[in-house]
Scaffold this active site. Sequence first.
Site, PDB file in Angstrom:
ATOM      1  N   THR A  63      -0.862   7.797   0.390  1.00  0.00           N
ATOM      2  CA  THR A  63      -2.517   7.621  -0.135  1.00  0.00           C
ATOM      3  C   THR A  63      -3.351   6.869   1.013  1.00  0.00           C
ATOM      4  O   THR A  63      -4.654   5.892   0.400  1.00  0.00           O
ATOM      5  CB  THR A  63      -3.175   7.715  -1.970  1.00  0.00           C
ATOM      6  OG1 THR A  63      -2.093   6.035  -2.183  1.00  0.00           O
ATOM      7  CG2 THR A  63      -1.832   8.760  -2.434  1.00  0.00           C
ATOM      8  N   ARG A  97       1.057  -0.956   0.055  1.00  0.00           N
ATOM      9  CA  ARG A  97       0.076  -0.005  -0.213  1.00  0.00           C
ATOM     10  C   ARG A  97       0.883   1.923   0.230  1.00  0.00           C
ATOM     11  O   ARG A  97       2.027   1.688   0.949  1.00  0.00           O
ATOM     12  CB  ARG A  97      -1.139  -0.105   1.802  1.00  0.00           C
ATOM     13  CG  ARG A  97      -0.520   0.137   2.178  1.00  0.00           C
ATOM     14  CD  ARG A  97      -1.600   0.046   3.848  1.00  0.00           C
ATOM     15  NE  ARG A  97      -0.776   0.064   4.540  1.00  0.00           N
ATOM     16  CZ  ARG A  97      -1.742   0.488   5.806  1.00  0.00           C
ATOM     17  NH1 ARG A  97      -2.685   0.535   5.899  1.00  0.00           N
ATOM     18  NH2 ARG A  97      -1.133   1.119   7.002  1.00  0.00           N
TER      19      ARG A  97
HETATM   20  C1  PRP Z   1       0.805  -4.706   4.700  1.00  0.00           C
HETATM   21  C2  PRP Z   1       0.394  -5.988   5.133  1.00  0.00           C
HETATM   22  C3  PRP Z   1      -0.774  -5.841   4.314  1.00  0.00           C
HETATM   23  C4  PRP Z   1      -1.097  -4.071   4.146  1.00  0.00           C
HETATM   24  C5  PRP Z   1      -2.708  -3.881   4.787  1.00  0.00           C
HETATM   25  O1  PRP Z   1       0.904  -4.601   3.731  1.00  0.00           O
HETATM   26  O2  PRP Z   1       0.808  -6.860   5.257  1.00  0.00           O
HETATM   27  O3  PRP Z   1      -1.059  -6.389   2.620  1.00  0.00           O
HETATM   28  O4  PRP Z   1       0.082  -3.186   4.928  1.00  0.00           O
HETATM   29  O5  PRP Z   1      -2.424  -2.230   4.821  1.00  0.00           O
HETATM   30  P1  PRP Z   1      -4.136  -2.381   4.117  1.00  0.00           P
HETATM   31  O6  PRP Z   1      -4.960  -3.196   4.710  1.00  0.00           O
HETATM   32  O7  PRP Z   1      -4.535  -0.738   4.841  1.00  0.00           O
HETATM   33  O8  PRP Z   1      -4.348  -2.278   2.891  1.00  0.00           O
HETATM   34  P2  PRP Z   1       2.491  -3.443   3.076  1.00  0.00           P
HETATM   35  O9  PRP Z   1       2.190  -2.644   2.258  1.00  0.00           O
HETATM   36  O10 PRP Z   1       2.974  -2.865   4.360  1.00  0.00           O
HETATM   37  O11 PRP Z   1       3.030  -4.078   2.596  1.00  0.00           O
HETATM   38  P3  PRP Z   1       5.067  -5.318   2.696  1.00  0.00           P
HETATM   39  O12 PRP Z   1       4.320  -6.386   3.309  1.00  0.00           O
HETATM   40  O13 PRP Z   1       5.223  -5.390   2.101  1.00  0.00           O
HETATM   41  O14 PRP Z   1       5.639  -4.616   3.670  1.00  0.00           O
HETATM   42  N1  URA Z   2      -0.067  -2.764   7.615  1.00  0.00           N
HETATM   43  C1  URA Z   2       1.109  -3.514   8.705  1.00  0.00           C
HETATM   44  O1  URA Z   2       1.986  -3.643   8.928  1.00  0.00           O
HETATM   45  N2  URA Z   2       0.346  -2.905  10.045  1.00  0.00           N
HETATM   46  C2  URA Z   2      -0.423  -2.010  10.268  1.00  0.00           C
HETATM   47  O2  URA Z   2      -0.771  -2.166  11.258  1.00  0.00           O
HETATM   48  C3  URA Z   2      -1.696  -1.893   9.083  1.00  0.00           C
HETATM   49  C4  URA Z   2      -0.552  -1.816   7.654  1.00  0.00           C
END
Ligand code: PRP
Ligand code: URA
Length: 212
Positions: free
Chosen positions: A109, A105
């Site tokens: 945004t 994400r």
């Molecule tokens: C984290 C988590 C989810 C997402 C959740 O990943 O593992 O995929 O955020 O957030 P949302 O419900 O608001 O979409 P992140 O985007 O940080 O990526 P990463 O696993 O590569 O660190």
């Molecule tokens: N992604 C994470 O890893 N932690 C949070 O709390 C929200 C999104």
Amino acid sequence: MAIKNLVLLDHPLVKSYITKIRDKNTSYFEFRQYVDKLSMLLAYEAGKELTLVPRKIKTPLSNFAGSQIKGEIVLMPILRAGLGLMNGFAQIFPEARISHLGVYRNEVTLQPIRYYFKFPRLKDRKNSIVYILDPMLATGGSMCSAIDEAKKTGIGKIVVACLVAAPEGVKEVSKYHKDIKILTCALDRKLNSVGYIVPGLGDAGDRLFGTL
Ligand code: PRP
Ligand code: URA
């Protein structure tokens, strides 16, 4: 919060291991170990979503009318943090195929950005099941994006498995995907102003992989 398709695990091991991984003093290698254990407990619960068909076999002593799982099982970890749940699920479902989905994400945004997807060729997609794995369900944007991709494959059943969910994320998934069951080890209070789950556990990917 009463949402028809939400299953909140209620088990002493789940509650104690979730507390371990929430603790900011838990090191990243302990964090990984407890996430691994939690994912097995979650996978056991997720196994209740499987359908069985009859299977006749012979034991060394007699015929036996047994059962086997209908269709195939696909594990779809959302990269990166979903990888933390993959080994536990693969232990419980040893014949599962693995479909990697890259989504992160945007930190400002909070919109999901998809960057990779590989799905297996299945003989019978309609009778197969995919478990989408991600420890965190925050705004629900990444999970909705993953469900959209999974639905495009034509797979018969989709189940979401996570460790910590925010009410906002559960509502988002339920709003756009009423047919999808969400299994979670914990349902937290809220999201903060920058989209992190409170009390939560911080950034799951960074804590799993030691990239803090
Ligand atoms: C984290 C988590 C989810 C997402 C959740 O990943 O593992 O995929 O955020 O957030 P949302 O419900 O608001 O979409 P992140 O985007 O940080 O990526 P990463 O696993 O590569 O660190
Ligand atoms: N992604 C994470 O890893 N932690 C949070 O709390 C929200 C999104």
